[in-house]
Design a protein around this motif. Sequence first.
Motif, mmCIF file in Angstrom:
data_model
loop_
_atom_site.group_PDB
_atom_site.id
_atom_site.type_symbol
_atom_site.label_atom_id
_atom_site.label_comp_id
_atom_site.label_asym_id
_atom_site.label_seq_id
_atom_site.Cartn_x
_atom_site.Cartn_y
_atom_site.Cartn_z
ATOM 1 N N LEU A 1 0.820 -1.105 -0.026
ATOM 2 C CA LEU A 1 0.032 0.137 -0.149
ATOM 3 C C LEU A 1 0.702 1.270 0.028
ATOM 4 N N ALA A 2 2.098 1.167 0.867
ATOM 5 C CA ALA A 2 2.850 2.519 0.819
ATOM 6 C C ALA A 2 3.532 2.604 -0.638
ATOM 7 N N ASP A 3 3.948 1.619 -1.183
ATOM 8 C CA ASP A 3 4.449 1.731 -2.419
ATOM 9 C C ASP A 3 3.378 2.366 -3.408
ATOM 10 N N ILE A 4 2.234 1.837 -3.510
ATOM 11 C CA ILE A 4 1.006 2.396 -4.488
ATOM 12 C C ILE A 4 0.878 3.796 -4.179
ATOM 13 N N ALA A 5 0.815 4.212 -2.802
ATOM 14 C CA ALA A 5 0.275 5.529 -2.432
ATOM 15 C C ALA A 5 1.621 6.299 -2.222
ATOM 16 N N GLY A 6 2.757 6.265 -2.502
ATOM 17 C CA GLY A 6 3.718 7.127 -2.566
ATOM 18 C C GLY A 6 3.962 7.510 -1.020
ATOM 19 N N ALA A 7 3.746 6.524 0.011
ATOM 20 C CA ALA A 7 3.860 6.743 1.631
ATOM 21 C C ALA A 7 4.980 5.886 2.011
ATOM 22 N N THR A 8 5.214 6.205 3.432
ATOM 23 C CA THR A 8 6.231 5.531 3.986
ATOM 24 C C THR A 8 5.712 4.915 5.464
ATOM 25 N N VAL A 9 5.613 3.458 5.552
ATOM 26 C CA VAL A 9 5.080 2.833 6.777
ATOM 27 C C VAL A 9 5.817 3.193 8.032
ATOM 28 N N VAL A 10 5.176 3.814 8.930
ATOM 29 C CA VAL A 10 5.840 4.319 10.334
ATOM 30 C C VAL A 10 5.822 3.123 11.386
ATOM 31 N N GLN A 11 4.687 2.453 11.222
ATOM 32 C CA GLN A 11 4.708 1.422 12.310
ATOM 33 C C GLN A 11 3.489 0.398 12.031
ATOM 34 N N THR A 12 3.621 -0.831 12.272
ATOM 35 C CA THR A 12 2.693 -1.846 12.038
ATOM 36 C C THR A 12 2.698 -2.483 13.401
ATOM 37 N N ARG A 13 1.099 -2.809 13.863
ATOM 38 C CA ARG A 13 0.945 -3.427 15.079
ATOM 39 C C ARG A 13 -0.349 -4.211 14.924
ATOM 40 N N GLY A 14 -0.354 -5.636 14.878
ATOM 41 C CA GLY A 14 -1.478 -6.327 15.016
ATOM 42 C C GLY A 14 -1.900 -6.242 13.585
ATOM 43 N N HIS A 15 -3.080 -6.001 13.409
ATOM 44 C CA HIS A 15 -3.755 -5.719 11.849
ATOM 45 C C HIS A 15 -3.889 -4.037 11.538
ATOM 46 N N THR A 16 -3.003 -3.315 12.066
ATOM 47 C CA THR A 16 -3.033 -1.896 11.773
ATOM 48 C C THR A 16 -1.653 -1.377 11.350
ATOM 49 N N ALA A 17 -1.615 -0.313 10.525
ATOM 50 C CA ALA A 17 -0.475 0.069 10.209
ATOM 51 C C ALA A 17 -0.581 1.860 10.145
ATOM 52 N N VAL A 18 0.419 2.453 10.490
ATOM 53 C CA VAL A 18 0.540 4.017 10.137
ATOM 54 C C VAL A 18 1.464 4.252 9.228
ATOM 55 N N PHE A 19 0.760 5.443 8.462
ATOM 56 C CA PHE A 19 1.411 5.659 7.155
ATOM 57 C C PHE A 19 2.002 7.190 7.380
ATOM 58 N N GLU A 20 3.056 7.799 6.648
ATOM 59 C CA GLU A 20 3.162 8.950 6.674
ATOM 60 C C GLU A 20 4.109 9.366 5.100
ATOM 61 N N ARG A 21 3.981 10.666 5.006
ATOM 62 C CA ARG A 21 4.700 10.893 3.746
ATOM 63 C C ARG A 21 5.820 11.880 3.701
#
Length: 82
Positions: free
Chosen positions: A62-82
């Motif tokens: 998802l980060a690759d497609i959206a041009g974002a960076t994954v900040v953190q993944t935990r369980g079934h959630t992820a946090v993104f930033e640009r």
Amino acid sequence: MSNNDRRQRIHDLDATLRVGKHGVESVADELSNQLDNEDLVKVKFLRSALGGTTTEDEADELADIAGATVVQTRGHTAVFER
């Protein structure tokens, strides 16, 4: 922003996107739009979206497609930033 402040801010975020059985392609544009207005976006990956992969793998895609960076993944959630 200190590490503790950032960690607390991530913790307090509500998931504003959900990835389901249609996969990450269906929400990539919306993630990009949200990142235009917010510096951090939390995404919940439903079990139907994973289909044998991991949350980390789906978040990276998802980060690759959206041009974002994954900040953190935990369980079934992820946090993104640009």
